[in-house]
Design an enzyme around this catalytic site. Structure first.
Site, PDB file in Angstrom:
ATOM      1  N   VAL A 133       0.842  -1.196   0.000  1.00 15.19           N
ATOM      2  CA  VAL A 133       0.000   0.000   0.000  1.00 15.19           C
ATOM      3  C   VAL A 133       0.879   1.248   0.000  1.00 15.19           C
ATOM      4  CG1 VAL A 133      -1.601   1.337   1.438  1.00 15.19           C
ATOM      5  CG2 VAL A 133      -1.961  -1.113   1.112  1.00 15.19           C
ATOM      6  N   LYS A 141       2.153  11.646  -1.011  1.00 13.53           N
ATOM      7  CA  LYS A 141       3.119  12.717  -0.741  1.00 13.53           C
ATOM      8  C   LYS A 141       3.580  13.400  -2.020  1.00 13.53           C
ATOM      9  CE  LYS A 141       1.998  11.725   2.794  1.00 13.53           C
ATOM     10  NZ  LYS A 141       1.172  10.640   3.345  1.00 13.53           N
ATOM     11  N   GLY A 196     -12.364  12.901   9.292  1.00 20.52           N
ATOM     12  CA  GLY A 196     -11.360  13.954   9.479  1.00 20.52           C
ATOM     13  C   GLY A 196     -10.061  13.419  10.036  1.00 20.52           C
ATOM     14  N   GLY A 197      -9.696  12.196   9.643  1.00 21.23           N
ATOM     15  CA  GLY A 197      -8.397  11.627  10.030  1.00 21.23           C
ATOM     16  C   GLY A 197      -7.327  12.087   9.049  1.00 21.23           C
ATOM     17  N   ILE A 255      -5.737  10.671   6.519  1.00 20.54           N
ATOM     18  CA  ILE A 255      -5.863  10.380   5.084  1.00 20.54           C
ATOM     19  C   ILE A 255      -6.881  11.339   4.453  1.00 20.54           C
ATOM     20  CG2 ILE A 255      -6.588   8.646   3.378  1.00 20.54           C
ATOM     21  CD1 ILE A 255      -5.282   6.510   5.150  1.00 20.54           C
ATOM     22  N   GLU A 262     -16.792  15.180   9.990  1.00 25.57           N
ATOM     23  CA  GLU A 262     -16.150  14.361  11.032  1.00 25.57           C
ATOM     24  C   GLU A 262     -17.162  14.137  12.161  1.00 25.57           C
ATOM     25  OE1 GLU A 262     -13.380  12.612  11.858  1.00 25.57           O
ATOM     26  OE2 GLU A 262     -14.215  12.446  13.872  1.00 25.57           O
ATOM     27  N   VAL A 288     -22.589  11.332   8.359  1.00 26.63           N
ATOM     28  CA  VAL A 288     -23.216  11.078   7.066  1.00 26.63           C
ATOM     29  C   VAL A 288     -24.070   9.831   7.270  1.00 26.63           C
ATOM     30  CG1 VAL A 288     -22.834  10.540   4.635  1.00 26.63           C
ATOM     31  CG2 VAL A 288     -21.233  12.025   5.841  1.00 26.63           C
ATOM     32  N   ARG A 336      -9.081   1.883   8.422  1.00 23.19           N
ATOM     33  CA  ARG A 336      -8.586   0.715   7.687  1.00 23.19           C
ATOM     34  C   ARG A 336      -8.702  -0.517   8.581  1.00 23.19           C
ATOM     35  NH1 ARG A 336      -5.954   1.911   3.147  1.00 23.19           N
ATOM     36  NH2 ARG A 336      -4.653   0.037   3.201  1.00 23.19           N
ATOM     37  N   HIS A 375      21.611  27.820  12.952  1.00 19.42           N
ATOM     38  CA  HIS A 375      20.765  29.020  12.868  1.00 19.42           C
ATOM     39  C   HIS A 375      20.801  29.567  11.446  1.00 19.42           C
ATOM     40  CE1 HIS A 375      18.794  32.720  14.024  1.00 19.42           C
ATOM     41  NE2 HIS A 375      19.731  33.375  13.358  1.00 19.42           N
TER      42      HIS A 375
END
Ligand code: FAD
Length: 484
Positions: A51, A61, A191-192, A194, A213, A247, A281, A453
């Site tokens: 996956v 990403k 709202g996780g 993923i 969510e 939902v 999942r 710095h």
């Protein structure tokens, strides 16, 4: 290279068989091969990567990188640089993402060959504690006898029955990563991390994104002070974030997918062009024939393992998503090495103190070790040092002062127990923090280590300094708070 290297013959035997070619399975196979073991890696997909490489960490990403670029280009107007309205060429974007996946998965295939790992494309099922049945893509089956087996079969998206309406406009994360189009209106259920990552991608590409969510906040499980700056930014990026909202039904119509929503003050019926269901999942432990072995699964379907990742069956180990939370690629990879070390007779154990978690949104959120929420829930006394990024020179130079770095210390020993960061690049910064927790650094170690710095990493050093009430860039800093 599909099918390349299919080297298991009927009646074949492997000293070690690894089932699943994800970031748990392939590092286990490689580590074992490097130690001279005879290893067969069975994966139901032609190209290993799991996956993570095919439809998880890596493609998401690549797309988030593009989303960040679009966001920065938009913000540059404030700095006197205005770009033309971006033109999104979806085919090219898809090709870019696919080229990234191909490069990395191809590399894994090459490394299999170089190490002499026998790669077999088949679906594996246990017949007993020493035999697997391998079902090939052409439907034929063969038996593979093994000495030891490592189960690394990963996890799959959960699609609750109310969302399974068999309409291609209702997507799981895999489908969303395929970028079928840029929907005008996208509903993200969940709202996780993923949901928020994929929602950010689509919003950057031009979709009006609504996130629903069920609980009272985004990213349940993350400390609220870390989520707050992200929520503020997402409130601007997304069309709506509906918390405490459910939902209850999806209906496919010609105009779109009609979602029925239950929440205070929420319009009860809303129509969307597409829906992404990202509600969690589940481990891939079904249909593995585990009932023919002594391995056990828990109520959630995770295979039960001990610290060496051995199951209740002496011949079978399990690692990665299928062996428990957190379902993260780097946790799977660490478990792979532990399992192989244990098989090699070394005194290994999965006893890591800190498993970093990163949410690759903008800003990013990252944490490791003990969180403030966990400390509160377990009544553990901790000392907390916070460094707001408004006082970081580097954060000012990049106009990202909304960030926060906080360190949790043991009040007696001043040992670093956990770190939480929200801000640009938090996912990279957490590495130092993870090392600090894992190697039992104390506040003084972190405060007295010279950090370059101007970098955002200085926020970790200065957060540690505030533990002594003396951070350079915080005027009259108070001593870190103590809480029981
Ligand atoms: P998997 O990667 O799931 O691999 C298991 C493999 O086994 C698969 O190829 C599967 O097809 C195969 N298989 C299953 N059953 C059988 C069988 N019976 N026989 C043969 N083969 C079988 N994690 C992070 O750490 N960072 C991230 O940024 C991140 N982003 C993510 C984004 C998305 C959209 C998703 C969905 C996940 C993300 N994850 C991320 C989670 C990460 O992908 C998983 O934690 C990781 O892939 C788990 O590795 P694994 O080796 O346990 O299993």
């Amino acid at each position: 290279m599909p099918g390349d290297g299919d080297q298991a013959d009927s009646g074949a035997r492997a000293e070690l068989v690894v089932i699943g070619g994800g970031p748990g399975g392939y590092p286990a196979a490689f580590d074992a091969a490097d130690r001279g073991m005879d290893v067969t890696l069975v994966n139901d997909e032609a190209i290993p990567g799991g996956v993570c490489l095919h439809r998880g960490c890596i493609p998401s990403k690549a797309l988030l990188h593009v989303a960040a670029l679009l966001g920065e280009a938009h913000e540059a107007t404030q700095w006197g640089i205005t770009f033309a309205q971006p033109k999104v060429e979806l085919d090219k974007l898809r090709s870019f993402k696919e080229s990234v996946v191909k490069k990395l998965t191809g590399g894994v295939g090459e490394l299999c060959k170089a190490r002499g790992v026998k790669l077999v494309q088949a679906r594996a099922r246990f017949l007993d504690s020493t035999t697997l049945e391998l079902k090939k893509p052409d439907g034929s089956t063969q038996k593979l006898a093994f000495g030891k087996a490592i189960v690394a079969t990963g996890s799959s998206p959960i699609i609750p029955p109310i969302f399974a309406i068999k309409d291609p406009r209702v997507m799981d994360s895999t489908c969303a990563l395929d970028l079928p189009d840029v929907p005008g209106k996208l509903l993200v259920v969940g709202g996780g991390y993923i949901g928020l990552e994929m929602g950010s991608v689509y919003a950057a590409l031009g979709s009006k994104v609504t996130v629903v969510e069920m609980t009272a906040g985004l990213l349940p499980g993350a400390d609220r002070d870390l989520v707050r700056p992200l929520k503020t930014r997402l409130d601007r990026l997304f069309a709506a974030i509906l918390l405490n909202t459910k939902v209850t039904k999806l209906t496919a119509t010609k105009e779109g997918i009609v979602a029925e929503l239950e929440g205070e003050g929420v319009e009860p019926k809303q129509t969307f062009d597409r829906v992404l269901v990202s509600v969690g999942r589940r481990p891939n432990s079904r249909d593995l024939g585990l009932e023919n072995t002594r391995a056990e699964v828990d109520q959630k379907g995770f295979i039960k393992v001990d610290p060496q990742r051995r199951t209740a069956d002496p011949n079978i180990l399990a690692i990665g998503d299928v062996a428990g939370e957190p379902m993260l690629a780097h946790k799977a990879t660490r478990e792979a090495h532990v399992a192989i070390e244990a098989l090699a007779g070394e005194p290994a154990a999965f006893d890591n103190l800190a498993i970093p978690a990163v949410v690759f949104t903008d800003p990013e959120i990252a944490w490791c070790g003990l969180t403030e929420t966990e400390a509160k829930n377990t009544n553990r006394e901790v000392k907390i040092a916070r460094f707001p990024w408004g006082a970081s020179g580097r954060a000012v130079t990049i106009s990202r002062t909304e960030g926060l770095t906080k360190i949790l210390f043991d009040p007696e020993t001043e040992r670093v127990l956990g770190v939480g960061i929200v801000g640009a690049g938090a996912g990279e910064l957490i590495a130092e923090a993870t090392l600090a927790v894992e190697t039992a650094c104390v506040a003084r170690d972190v405060a007295e280590t010279i950090h370059a710095h101007p970098t955002l990493s200085e926020t970790i050093m200065e957060a540690a300094e505030t533990a002594f009430g003396q951070a350079t860039h915080i005027y009259r800093a108070k001593r870190a708070e103590s809480r029981s």
